[in-house]
Design a protein around this motif. Structure first.
Motif, mmCIF file in Angstrom:
data_model
loop_
_atom_site.group_PDB
_atom_site.id
_atom_site.type_symbol
_atom_site.label_atom_id
_atom_site.label_comp_id
_atom_site.label_asym_id
_atom_site.label_seq_id
_atom_site.Cartn_x
_atom_site.Cartn_y
_atom_site.Cartn_z
ATOM 1 N N SER A 122 0.730 -1.294 -0.083
ATOM 2 C CA SER A 122 0.232 0.196 0.010
ATOM 3 C C SER A 122 0.736 1.343 0.142
ATOM 4 O O SER A 122 0.277 2.421 -0.343
ATOM 5 C CB SER A 122 -0.925 -0.021 1.076
ATOM 6 O OG SER A 122 -0.148 0.284 2.394
ATOM 7 N N LYS A 123 2.223 1.179 0.477
ATOM 8 C CA LYS A 123 2.990 2.334 0.559
ATOM 9 C C LYS A 123 3.181 2.599 -0.816
ATOM 10 O O LYS A 123 3.596 3.833 -1.100
ATOM 11 C CB LYS A 123 4.280 1.922 1.288
ATOM 12 C CG LYS A 123 4.159 1.521 2.711
ATOM 13 C CD LYS A 123 3.325 2.409 3.606
ATOM 14 C CE LYS A 123 3.207 2.051 4.965
ATOM 15 N NZ LYS A 123 2.520 2.821 5.824
ATOM 16 N N ALA A 125 1.164 2.740 -3.423
ATOM 17 C CA ALA A 125 0.108 3.618 -3.757
ATOM 18 C C ALA A 125 0.220 4.961 -3.189
ATOM 19 O O ALA A 125 -0.161 5.956 -3.836
ATOM 20 C CB ALA A 125 -1.359 3.102 -3.490
ATOM 21 N N ARG A 126 0.514 5.099 -1.787
ATOM 22 C CA ARG A 126 0.522 6.395 -1.150
ATOM 23 C C ARG A 126 1.677 7.000 -1.748
ATOM 24 O O ARG A 126 1.465 8.425 -1.760
ATOM 25 C CB ARG A 126 0.842 6.009 0.275
ATOM 26 C CG ARG A 126 -0.125 5.609 1.233
ATOM 27 C CD ARG A 126 0.159 5.437 2.571
ATOM 28 N NE ARG A 126 0.337 6.766 3.152
ATOM 29 C CZ ARG A 126 0.818 6.813 4.339
ATOM 30 N NH1 ARG A 126 1.374 5.868 5.049
ATOM 31 N NH2 ARG A 126 1.120 8.022 4.804
#
Length: 207
Positions: A122-123, A125-126
């Protein structure tokens, strides 16, 4: 932008600190633009628009207040000996063209070959979001994402591809609808080995 923002707060960018205008100054600028467009900023439907625009801009350009290093700072070393491509594809993003300040919308594909651990999926995407929520060109956005991965993860190689539709082409100018702009950049093993590039293109569905 909200009441908690201090007037003339300084925004720190890569090139130089920039004084942040007060909320009153921002709202007045929006009123000026409404009048320049040919409407009355004091009519009922537009009276609160300057406040709404200021609040929306605070959210749309929140990337200036985020640091990519903080997003990527935590990595995981226990990966069971895995050392092949880590790929996250079809990451949705929206940004704003720095030339006309209108949106461009698309998806990002990011891959890297781990060297000393991996980062939470998810990082990535962040990370895209951090840079996308700034005034951008697609070329610069591609390079910034890749440079941050190299700087903070130190992989054996990294690859980034962006596909986007630009409203500055759709809404104005040539008014070409459905046109996709594709940018990509490789470093490390991906830049040196054509077979790794081909694997990346195949995995994102471009071969």
């Amino acid at each position: 932008m909200d009441a908690r923002v201090k007037p003339h707060e300084v925004i720190t960018l890569d090139h130089a600190p920039v004084p942040r205008p007060s909320l009153k100054e921002v709202e007045e600028a929006v009123r000026t633009l409404i009048a320049w467009a040919g409407d009355d900023p004091e009519r009922e439907g537009l009276r609160d628009t300057p406040m709404r625009v200021a609040k929306a801009y605070r959210e749309l350009f929140s990337g200036y207040e985020q640091e990519p290093g903080e997003v990527l700072e935590r990595t995981f070393k226990e990966v069971g000996g895995y050392d092949d491509i880590v790929l996250v594809r079809d990451i949705p993003f929206h940004s704003h063209c720095e030339h006309h300040m209108v949106p461009f919308v698309g998806k990002a594909h990011i891959a890297y070959l781990p060297h000393d651990g991996v980062v939470g999926l998810s990082k990535l995407a962040r990370l895209v979001d951090v840079f996308a929520r700034r005034l951008q060109t697609q070329e610069n956005l591609t390079a910034q994402i890749l440079d941050a991965i190299n700087e903070h993860l130190g992989p054996r190689g990294a690859a980034v591809m962006l596909e986007a539709e630009h409203m500055c082409m759709t809404m104005r100018g040539v008014r070409a609808h459905g046109v996709a702009t594709i940018t990509h950049r490789f470093t490390g093993v991906f830049a040196e080995d054509r077979e790794e590039q081909d694997r990346f293109f195949s995995m994102v569905g471009k071969r």
